[in-house]
Design a protein around this motif. Structure first.
Motif, PDB file in Angstrom:
ATOM      1  N   TYR A 247       0.828  -1.201   0.000  1.00  0.00           N
ATOM      2  CA  TYR A 247       0.000   0.000   0.000  1.00  0.00           C
ATOM      3  C   TYR A 247       0.867   1.257   0.000  1.00  0.00           C
ATOM      4  N   HIS A 248       1.954   1.222   0.763  1.00  0.00           N
ATOM      5  CA  HIS A 248       2.871   2.366   0.787  1.00  0.00           C
ATOM      6  C   HIS A 248       3.385   2.665  -0.617  1.00  0.00           C
ATOM      7  N   PHE A 249       3.832   1.636  -1.326  1.00  0.00           N
ATOM      8  CA  PHE A 249       4.389   1.877  -2.658  1.00  0.00           C
ATOM      9  C   PHE A 249       3.319   2.307  -3.662  1.00  0.00           C
ATOM     10  N   VAL A 250       2.096   1.804  -3.510  1.00  0.00           N
ATOM     11  CA  VAL A 250       1.001   2.262  -4.373  1.00  0.00           C
ATOM     12  C   VAL A 250       0.759   3.750  -4.144  1.00  0.00           C
TER      13      VAL A 250
ATOM     14  N   PHE B 220      15.772   5.207   7.931  1.00  0.00           N
ATOM     15  CA  PHE B 220      14.583   5.005   7.128  1.00  0.00           C
ATOM     16  C   PHE B 220      14.845   5.243   5.650  1.00  0.00           C
ATOM     17  N   LEU B 221      13.998   4.643   4.828  1.00  0.00           N
ATOM     18  CA  LEU B 221      14.031   4.877   3.393  1.00  0.00           C
ATOM     19  C   LEU B 221      13.638   6.320   3.101  1.00  0.00           C
ATOM     20  N   ARG B 222      13.918   6.769   1.927  1.00  0.00           N
ATOM     21  CA  ARG B 222      13.475   8.098   1.495  1.00  0.00           C
ATOM     22  C   ARG B 222      11.976   8.005   1.225  1.00  0.00           C
ATOM     23  N   ILE B 223      11.201   8.860   1.865  1.00  0.00           N
ATOM     24  CA  ILE B 223       9.747   8.812   1.757  1.00  0.00           C
ATOM     25  C   ILE B 223       9.302  10.016   0.924  1.00  0.00           C
ATOM     26  N   THR B 224       9.212   9.815  -0.376  1.00  0.00           N
ATOM     27  CA  THR B 224       8.948  10.937  -1.279  1.00  0.00           C
ATOM     28  C   THR B 224       7.537  11.478  -1.154  1.00  0.00           C
ATOM     29  N   SER B 225       6.585  10.646  -0.765  1.00  0.00           N
ATOM     30  CA  SER B 225       5.213  11.153  -0.649  1.00  0.00           C
ATOM     31  C   SER B 225       5.134  12.258   0.398  1.00  0.00           C
TER      32      SER B 225
ATOM     33  N   GLN C  30      -5.370  17.515  -5.489  1.00  0.00           N
ATOM     34  CA  GLN C  30      -6.201  17.086  -4.358  1.00  0.00           C
ATOM     35  C   GLN C  30      -5.913  15.637  -4.005  1.00  0.00           C
ATOM     36  N   HIS C  31      -5.628  14.830  -5.012  1.00  0.00           N
ATOM     37  CA  HIS C  31      -5.303  13.428  -4.763  1.00  0.00           C
ATOM     38  C   HIS C  31      -3.902  13.288  -4.174  1.00  0.00           C
ATOM     39  N   VAL C  32      -3.002  14.186  -4.561  1.00  0.00           N
ATOM     40  CA  VAL C  32      -1.670  14.206  -3.949  1.00  0.00           C
ATOM     41  C   VAL C  32      -1.821  14.359  -2.440  1.00  0.00           C
ATOM     42  N   GLU C  33      -2.626  15.324  -2.024  1.00  0.00           N
ATOM     43  CA  GLU C  33      -2.826  15.547  -0.582  1.00  0.00           C
ATOM     44  C   GLU C  33      -3.463  14.339   0.091  1.00  0.00           C
ATOM     45  N   ILE C  34      -4.490  13.794  -0.527  1.00  0.00           N
ATOM     46  CA  ILE C  34      -5.202  12.658   0.065  1.00  0.00           C
ATOM     47  C   ILE C  34      -4.296  11.440   0.157  1.00  0.00           C
ATOM     48  N   PHE C  35      -3.609  11.120  -0.929  1.00  0.00           N
ATOM     49  CA  PHE C  35      -2.773   9.913  -0.951  1.00  0.00           C
ATOM     50  C   PHE C  35      -1.555  10.064  -0.036  1.00  0.00           C
ATOM     51  N   ALA C  36      -0.957  11.237  -0.004  1.00  0.00           N
ATOM     52  CA  ALA C  36       0.197  11.449   0.880  1.00  0.00           C
ATOM     53  C   ALA C  36      -0.231  11.386   2.341  1.00  0.00           C
ATOM     54  N   ALA C  37      -1.394  11.940   2.657  1.00  0.00           N
ATOM     55  CA  ALA C  37      -1.899  11.868   4.036  1.00  0.00           C
ATOM     56  C   ALA C  37      -2.198  10.420   4.423  1.00  0.00           C
ATOM     57  N   ALA C  38      -2.744   9.656   3.488  1.00  0.00           N
ATOM     58  CA  ALA C  38      -3.001   8.234   3.753  1.00  0.00           C
ATOM     59  C   ALA C  38      -1.690   7.476   3.954  1.00  0.00           C
ATOM     60  N   ASP C  39      -0.680   7.819   3.169  1.00  0.00           N
ATOM     61  CA  ASP C  39       0.627   7.177   3.322  1.00  0.00           C
ATOM     62  C   ASP C  39       1.235   7.512   4.677  1.00  0.00           C
ATOM     63  N   LEU C  40       1.093   8.769   5.105  1.00  0.00           N
ATOM     64  CA  LEU C  40       1.604   9.155   6.420  1.00  0.00           C
ATOM     65  C   LEU C  40       0.900   8.369   7.523  1.00  0.00           C
ATOM     66  N   ALA C  41      -0.417   8.256   7.427  1.00  0.00           N
ATOM     67  CA  ALA C  41      -1.168   7.493   8.434  1.00  0.00           C
ATOM     68  C   ALA C  41      -0.714   6.034   8.454  1.00  0.00           C
ATOM     69  N   LEU C  42      -0.482   5.477   7.285  1.00  0.00           N
ATOM     70  CA  LEU C  42       0.007   4.095   7.197  1.00  0.00           C
ATOM     71  C   LEU C  42       1.384   3.963   7.832  1.00  0.00           C
TER      72      LEU C  42
ATOM     73  N   GLN D 298       7.795   0.398  10.784  1.00  0.00           N
ATOM     74  CA  GLN D 298       8.886  -0.507  10.405  1.00  0.00           C
ATOM     75  C   GLN D 298       8.939  -0.777   8.907  1.00  0.00           C
ATOM     76  N   ILE D 299       7.854  -0.498   8.176  1.00  0.00           N
ATOM     77  CA  ILE D 299       7.913  -0.721   6.724  1.00  0.00           C
ATOM     78  C   ILE D 299       8.837   0.273   6.045  1.00  0.00           C
ATOM     79  N   ALA D 300       9.132   1.378   6.713  1.00  0.00           N
ATOM     80  CA  ALA D 300      10.000   2.395   6.114  1.00  0.00           C
ATOM     81  C   ALA D 300      11.457   2.247   6.526  1.00  0.00           C
ATOM     82  N   LEU D 301      11.768   1.242   7.325  1.00  0.00           N
ATOM     83  CA  LEU D 301      13.156   1.036   7.747  1.00  0.00           C
ATOM     84  C   LEU D 301      14.002   0.529   6.583  1.00  0.00           C
ATOM     85  N   ARG D 302      15.231   1.003   6.493  1.00  0.00           N
ATOM     86  CA  ARG D 302      16.162   0.495   5.473  1.00  0.00           C
ATOM     87  C   ARG D 302      16.446  -0.990   5.698  1.00  0.00           C
ATOM     88  N   ASP D 303      16.654  -1.343   6.951  1.00  0.00           N
ATOM     89  CA  ASP D 303      16.987  -2.727   7.300  1.00  0.00           C
ATOM     90  C   ASP D 303      16.278  -3.050   8.614  1.00  0.00           C
ATOM     91  N   ARG D 304      15.265  -3.889   8.536  1.00  0.00           N
ATOM     92  CA  ARG D 304      14.476  -4.194   9.733  1.00  0.00           C
ATOM     93  C   ARG D 304      15.298  -4.884  10.810  1.00  0.00           C
TER      94      ARG D 304
END
Length: 131
Positions: free
Chosen positions: A23-26, A77-82, A46-58, A64-70
């Motif tokens: 979901y994060h990558f989508v 952390f990985l680079r979070i472009t959203s 408007q979708h940029v805002e909605i999808f980025a906010a959803a990604d932040l909530a996720l 831990q999904i954003a960790l470079r190495d769990r």
């Protein structure tokens, strides 16, 4: 893929079973594509805002999904472009208080990459003008 189709595909993709990282990558991929096409598809903002906010909530729910190495969380952390895109969008819209709040939230996930002392200064200046 047309951008209207991309938006529909994201909503449909979020309804399908999957892992948080899927979901994060989508979401992140859609934010990146819509942001890149903002001049030709301004309705996508408007979708940029909605999808980025959803990604932040996720990411806040499952950081831990954003960790470079769990296995080695100290690696960072990985680079979070959203979140970078959303921060830029808010700042360009003049929503500096919202941008600062996002910066603070994002620091818990993305660390130093989201420290924005300039936003702190802008909000302090605005607060000074309000007095």
């Amino acid at each position: 893929m047309a951008l209207d189709d991309l938006v529909r595909w994201v909503w449909e993709g979020l309804e399908l079973p999957g892992q948080p990282l899927d979901y994060h990558f989508v979401l992140q991929g859609a934010v990146d594509r819509l942001w890149a096409a903002r001049a030709s598809y301004p309705a996508g903002l408007q979708h940029v805002e909605i999808f980025a906010a959803a990604d932040l909530a996720l990411l806040e729910a499952v950081p831990q999904i954003a960790l470079r190495d769990r296995a080695r969380p100290a690696e960072g952390f990985l680079r979070i472009t959203s979140l970078t895109v959303l921060l830029t969008l808010l700042e360009q819209e003049g929503a500096v208080r919202e941008a600062l709040a996002l910066s603070r939230r994002a620091q818990r996930i993305g660390g130093e990459a989201f420290v924005r002392d300039d936003l702190e200064a802008k909000v302090a200046a605005l607060d000074g003008e309000d007095r």
